[in-house]
Enzyme design. Structure first.
Site, PDB file in Angstrom:
ATOM      1  N   PHE A 123       6.965  69.001  26.945  1.00  0.00           N
ATOM      2  CA  PHE A 123       7.676  67.712  26.980  1.00  0.00           C
ATOM      3  C   PHE A 123       6.856  66.759  27.838  1.00  0.00           C
ATOM      4  O   PHE A 123       6.620  67.018  29.021  1.00  0.00           O
ATOM      5  CB  PHE A 123       9.061  67.945  27.597  1.00  0.00           C
ATOM      6  CG  PHE A 123       9.898  66.716  27.768  1.00  0.00           C
ATOM      7  CD1 PHE A 123      10.545  66.134  26.685  1.00  0.00           C
ATOM      8  CD2 PHE A 123      10.086  66.159  29.035  1.00  0.00           C
ATOM      9  CE1 PHE A 123      11.349  65.012  26.850  1.00  0.00           C
ATOM     10  CE2 PHE A 123      10.894  65.040  29.215  1.00  0.00           C
ATOM     11  CZ  PHE A 123      11.525  64.466  28.117  1.00  0.00           C
ATOM     12  N   THR A 158       4.246  70.824  31.916  1.00  0.00           N
ATOM     13  CA  THR A 158       4.475  72.274  31.854  1.00  0.00           C
ATOM     14  C   THR A 158       4.153  72.764  30.446  1.00  0.00           C
ATOM     15  O   THR A 158       4.536  72.108  29.463  1.00  0.00           O
ATOM     16  CB  THR A 158       5.947  72.587  32.204  1.00  0.00           C
ATOM     17  OG1 THR A 158       6.214  72.076  33.502  1.00  0.00           O
ATOM     18  CG2 THR A 158       6.238  74.082  32.158  1.00  0.00           C
ATOM     19  N   GLU A 363      12.323  67.509  36.492  1.00  0.00           N
ATOM     20  CA  GLU A 363      13.496  67.087  35.702  1.00  0.00           C
ATOM     21  C   GLU A 363      14.450  66.252  36.558  1.00  0.00           C
ATOM     22  O   GLU A 363      15.673  66.327  36.450  1.00  0.00           O
ATOM     23  CB  GLU A 363      14.164  68.284  35.030  1.00  0.00           C
ATOM     24  CG  GLU A 363      13.170  68.952  34.084  1.00  0.00           C
ATOM     25  CD  GLU A 363      13.778  69.886  33.081  1.00  0.00           C
ATOM     26  OE1 GLU A 363      14.931  69.706  32.693  1.00  0.00           O
ATOM     27  OE2 GLU A 363      13.041  70.811  32.660  1.00  0.00           O
ATOM     28  N   THR A 365      14.167  64.432  40.696  1.00  0.00           N
ATOM     29  CA  THR A 365      14.231  64.934  42.076  1.00  0.00           C
ATOM     30  C   THR A 365      15.699  64.964  42.543  1.00  0.00           C
ATOM     31  O   THR A 365      16.578  64.387  41.896  1.00  0.00           O
ATOM     32  CB  THR A 365      13.439  64.002  43.017  1.00  0.00           C
ATOM     33  OG1 THR A 365      14.063  62.707  42.973  1.00  0.00           O
ATOM     34  CG2 THR A 365      11.977  63.869  42.602  1.00  0.00           C
TER      35      THR A 365
HETATM   36  C1  LIG Z   1       5.005  71.750  38.490  1.00  0.00           C
HETATM   37  C2  LIG Z   1       5.514  70.518  37.824  1.00  0.00           C
HETATM   38  C3  LIG Z   1       5.890  70.575  36.490  1.00  0.00           C
HETATM   39  C4  LIG Z   1       6.340  69.422  35.838  1.00  0.00           C
HETATM   40  N1  LIG Z   1       6.614  69.477  34.495  1.00  0.00           N
HETATM   41  C5  LIG Z   1       6.828  68.316  33.828  1.00  0.00           C
HETATM   42  C6  LIG Z   1       6.899  68.297  32.400  1.00  0.00           C
HETATM   43  O1  LIG Z   1       6.821  69.346  31.727  1.00  0.00           O
HETATM   44  N2  LIG Z   1       7.042  67.115  31.770  1.00  0.00           N
HETATM   45  C7  LIG Z   1       7.138  65.935  32.454  1.00  0.00           C
HETATM   46  O2  LIG Z   1       7.265  64.896  31.802  1.00  0.00           O
HETATM   47  N3  LIG Z   1       7.075  65.923  33.807  1.00  0.00           N
HETATM   48  C8  LIG Z   1       6.920  67.068  34.505  1.00  0.00           C
HETATM   49  N4  LIG Z   1       6.829  67.056  35.877  1.00  0.00           N
HETATM   50  C9  LIG Z   1       6.931  65.791  36.588  1.00  0.00           C
HETATM   51  C10 LIG Z   1       8.198  65.658  37.439  1.00  0.00           C
HETATM   52  O3  LIG Z   1       9.322  65.501  36.594  1.00  0.00           O
HETATM   53  C11 LIG Z   1       8.004  64.494  38.409  1.00  0.00           C
HETATM   54  O4  LIG Z   1       7.058  64.928  39.373  1.00  0.00           O
HETATM   55  C12 LIG Z   1       9.286  64.066  39.075  1.00  0.00           C
HETATM   56  O5  LIG Z   1      10.151  63.450  38.155  1.00  0.00           O
HETATM   57  C13 LIG Z   1       9.042  63.087  40.237  1.00  0.00           C
HETATM   58  O6  LIG Z   1       8.180  62.059  39.858  1.00  0.00           O
HETATM   59  P1  LIG Z   1       6.904  61.704  40.790  1.00  0.00           P
HETATM   60  O7  LIG Z   1       6.189  62.967  41.063  1.00  0.00           O
HETATM   61  O8  LIG Z   1       6.156  60.612  40.146  1.00  0.00           O
HETATM   62  O9  LIG Z   1       7.541  61.201  42.147  1.00  0.00           O
HETATM   63  P2  LIG Z   1       8.014  59.707  42.464  1.00  0.00           P
HETATM   64  O10 LIG Z   1       8.858  59.187  41.363  1.00  0.00           O
HETATM   65  O11 LIG Z   1       6.823  58.924  42.859  1.00  0.00           O
HETATM   66  O12 LIG Z   1       8.930  59.959  43.734  1.00  0.00           O
HETATM   67  C14 LIG Z   1       8.390  60.158  45.051  1.00  0.00           C
HETATM   68  C15 LIG Z   1       9.571  60.295  46.009  1.00  0.00           C
HETATM   69  O13 LIG Z   1      10.349  59.077  46.003  1.00  0.00           O
HETATM   70  C16 LIG Z   1      11.698  59.387  45.688  1.00  0.00           C
HETATM   71  N5  LIG Z   1      12.287  58.289  44.900  1.00  0.00           N
HETATM   72  C17 LIG Z   1      11.767  57.682  43.800  1.00  0.00           C
HETATM   73  N6  LIG Z   1      12.610  56.738  43.342  1.00  0.00           N
HETATM   74  C18 LIG Z   1      13.686  56.753  44.169  1.00  0.00           C
HETATM   75  C19 LIG Z   1      14.910  56.012  44.236  1.00  0.00           C
HETATM   76  N7  LIG Z   1      15.210  55.065  43.327  1.00  0.00           N
HETATM   77  N8  LIG Z   1      15.779  56.283  45.231  1.00  0.00           N
HETATM   78  C20 LIG Z   1      15.508  57.248  46.145  1.00  0.00           C
HETATM   79  N9  LIG Z   1      14.364  57.981  46.136  1.00  0.00           N
HETATM   80  C21 LIG Z   1      13.480  57.746  45.159  1.00  0.00           C
HETATM   81  C22 LIG Z   1      11.641  60.681  44.893  1.00  0.00           C
HETATM   82  O14 LIG Z   1      12.872  61.365  44.915  1.00  0.00           O
HETATM   83  C23 LIG Z   1      10.532  61.419  45.614  1.00  0.00           C
HETATM   84  O15 LIG Z   1      11.065  62.014  46.778  1.00  0.00           O
HETATM   85  C24 LIG Z   1       6.447  68.209  36.552  1.00  0.00           C
HETATM   86  C25 LIG Z   1       6.093  68.176  37.913  1.00  0.00           C
HETATM   87  C26 LIG Z   1       5.617  69.296  38.541  1.00  0.00           C
HETATM   88  C27 LIG Z   1       5.203  69.202  39.984  1.00  0.00           C
END
Ligand SMILES: Cc1cc2nc3c(=O)[nH]c(=O)nc-3n(C[C@H](O)[C@H](O)[C@H](O)COP(=O)(O)OP(=O)(O)OC[C@H]3O[C@@H](n4cnc5c(N)ncnc54)[C@H](O)[C@@H]3O)c2cc1C
Length: 381
Positions: A123, A158, A363, A365
């Site tokens: 995905f 993933t 999916e 945070t």
């Molecule tokens: C091992 C792994 C597997 C993954 N697998 C997939 C996958 O298969 N497909 C896919 O599409 N994605 C995947 N992801 C991505 C994952 O869904 C994202 O990392 C996650 O949604 C957070 O996005 P970001 O890393 O950009 O963090 P950011 O969005 O940059 O967030 C950084 C911090 O800010 C906080 N934050 C952001 N916005 C707000 C708000 N409005 N209010 C309060 N706090 C906020 C967040 O909670 C976090 O603590 C994967 C990630 C990892 C590490």
């Protein structure tokens, strides 16, 4: 209200537990150490019907309910949370999305193979500069008349290197904002699809996580999923369901660490008696068991609501929020109960702590789960 599991649920539990003990436990430390993808085990999961658990049998699925899915994921995650996420992505992020929104052709061409385990799905939503805020995606799929042209980079995918089918979310009409976003099925073998290097991760290390680059990839019009402009809504609905799977994964990590700790506490002696006879350890076990039971009930409740076609966005977010915190708390206490032995690989609980952390991130945070819950609560005011 009936809290008992059906004969079918109990059979799923036994089959998943048996599979995890006999097929996933052997070699797990080596797979984690060297980031080795469990190819043979994933093949077996397909044969056992775990890769398309909720898919209609007419598309090669097992036709089970979401509670069975939660039960299977809990048992598999007790032993191997990396295998669980491979299964969870295929089931809830890819198969469910295609079955719910895909055309008959898409179901016949892709879903059948994904549900039987013949092929694996990924995905693709997140990007280097768009995670929590999925409306900010920059990957473009522009309408070229007889096809869409896909360009951009997806991050953290993933099954990124092992999947042959990608469900890709991309922007087709930037001027329309999130209403310009579409969902597509893209094949890995198509020209212009490039897989980035494997990420070196803290936990769930034997699942493969990659960035995926798309350079002028031609997507046939027939591979659009759902109505034009509905891609964002589709992605959010898929994630609402997916969160039940991640909640179950977190529940399983916690339950696995608890089971090991309970056993260890009756075997390890200090001050002349098993440590389970010291009240400080008993209190830890009691708190662990209570948090796990609460998490399990929330997972079952969210799954039940999904199966009954009731709203479940709030319940799945709550289940993920609570279960992922439980996984962190319980695995940390599991190491404490194991003392020094908990800090080394042979006793498994240090891996479980590393595996637990991701359940608070992907999916959505934990901060995003709170936003979803608050939005749903305030909607009803
Ligand atoms: C091992 C792994 C597997 C993954 N697998 C997939 C996958 O298969 N497909 C896919 O599409 N994605 C995947 N992801 C991505 C994952 O869904 C994202 O990392 C996650 O949604 C957070 O996005 P970001 O890393 O950009 O963090 P950011 O969005 O940059 O967030 C950084 C911090 O800010 C906080 N934050 C952001 N916005 C707000 C708000 N409005 N209010 C309060 N706090 C906020 C967040 O909670 C976090 O603590 C994967 C990630 C990892 C590490």
């Amino acid at each position: 209200m009936d809290f008992s599991l059906s004969e079918e649920h109990l059979a799923v539990k036994e089959a998943a537990r048996d599979f995890a003990q006999h097929e996933l436990l052997p070699g797990i430390i080596e797979r984690d150490d060297h980031q080795l993808f469990p190819s043979d085990q994933v093949k077996m999961m397909g044969e056992l019907g775990f890769m398309g658990m909720m898919v209609d049998p007419q598309y090669n699925g097992s036709g089970m309910d979401t509670i069975s899915y939660v039960i299977a994921l809990e048992e598999i995650s007790k032993i191997d949370a990396a295998a669980a996420v491979i299964m969870s992505v295929n089931n809830s992020l890819v198969c469910w999305g295609l079955e719910e929104y895909g055309s008959e052709d898409i179901k016949n061409n892709y879903l059948k193979k994904l549900a039987s385990g013949e092929s694996l799905g990924a995905f693709c939503l997140s990007e280097p500069e768009a995670g929590s805020d999925a409306t900010a995606i920059k990957t473009k799929a522009l309408d070229q008349g007889d096809h869409f042209l896909l360009n951009g980079v997806k991050n953290w995918i993933t099954n990124g290197g092992t999947a042959s089918v990608y469900l890709v979310i991309a922007q087709s009409n930037p001027e329309k904002g999130y209403k310009g976003i579409n969902a597509f099925v893209v094949e890995k073998q198509w020209e212009g699809v490039q897989i980035g290097p494997k990420e070196n991760k803290l936990g769930i290390r034997s699942s493969d996580t990659h960035s995926i680059m798309f350079h002028d990839v031609k997507i046939p019009k027939a591979n659009l999923i759902g109505q034009e402009g509905s891609g964002f809504k589709i992605a959010m609905n898929i994630l609402n369901g997916g969160r039940i799977g991640i909640a179950a994964q977190a529940l399983g990590i916690a339950a696995g660490a608890y089971e090991l700790s309970l056993r260890y506490s009756t075997e390890r002696k200090a001050f002349g008696k098993p440590i389970s006879e010291h009240q400080a350890i008993q209190f830890k076990l009691a708190d662990m068991a209570t948090a796990i039971e609460a998490s399990r009930l929330m997972c079952y409740h969210a799954a039940y609501r999904k199966d009954q076609n009731l709203s479940f966005a709030k319940e799945s977010a709550m289940a993920k929020l609570l279960s992922s915190q439980t996984a962190m708390d319980v695995t940390a206490e599991a190491i404490q109960i194991h003392g020094g032995y908990g800090y080394v690989k042979e006793y498994h609980v240090e891996r479980m702590l590393r595996d637990a952390k991701i359940t608070q991130i992907y999916e959505g945070t934990s901060e995003i789960q709170r936003l979803v819950i608050a939005r749903e609560i305030l909607k009803s005011m």
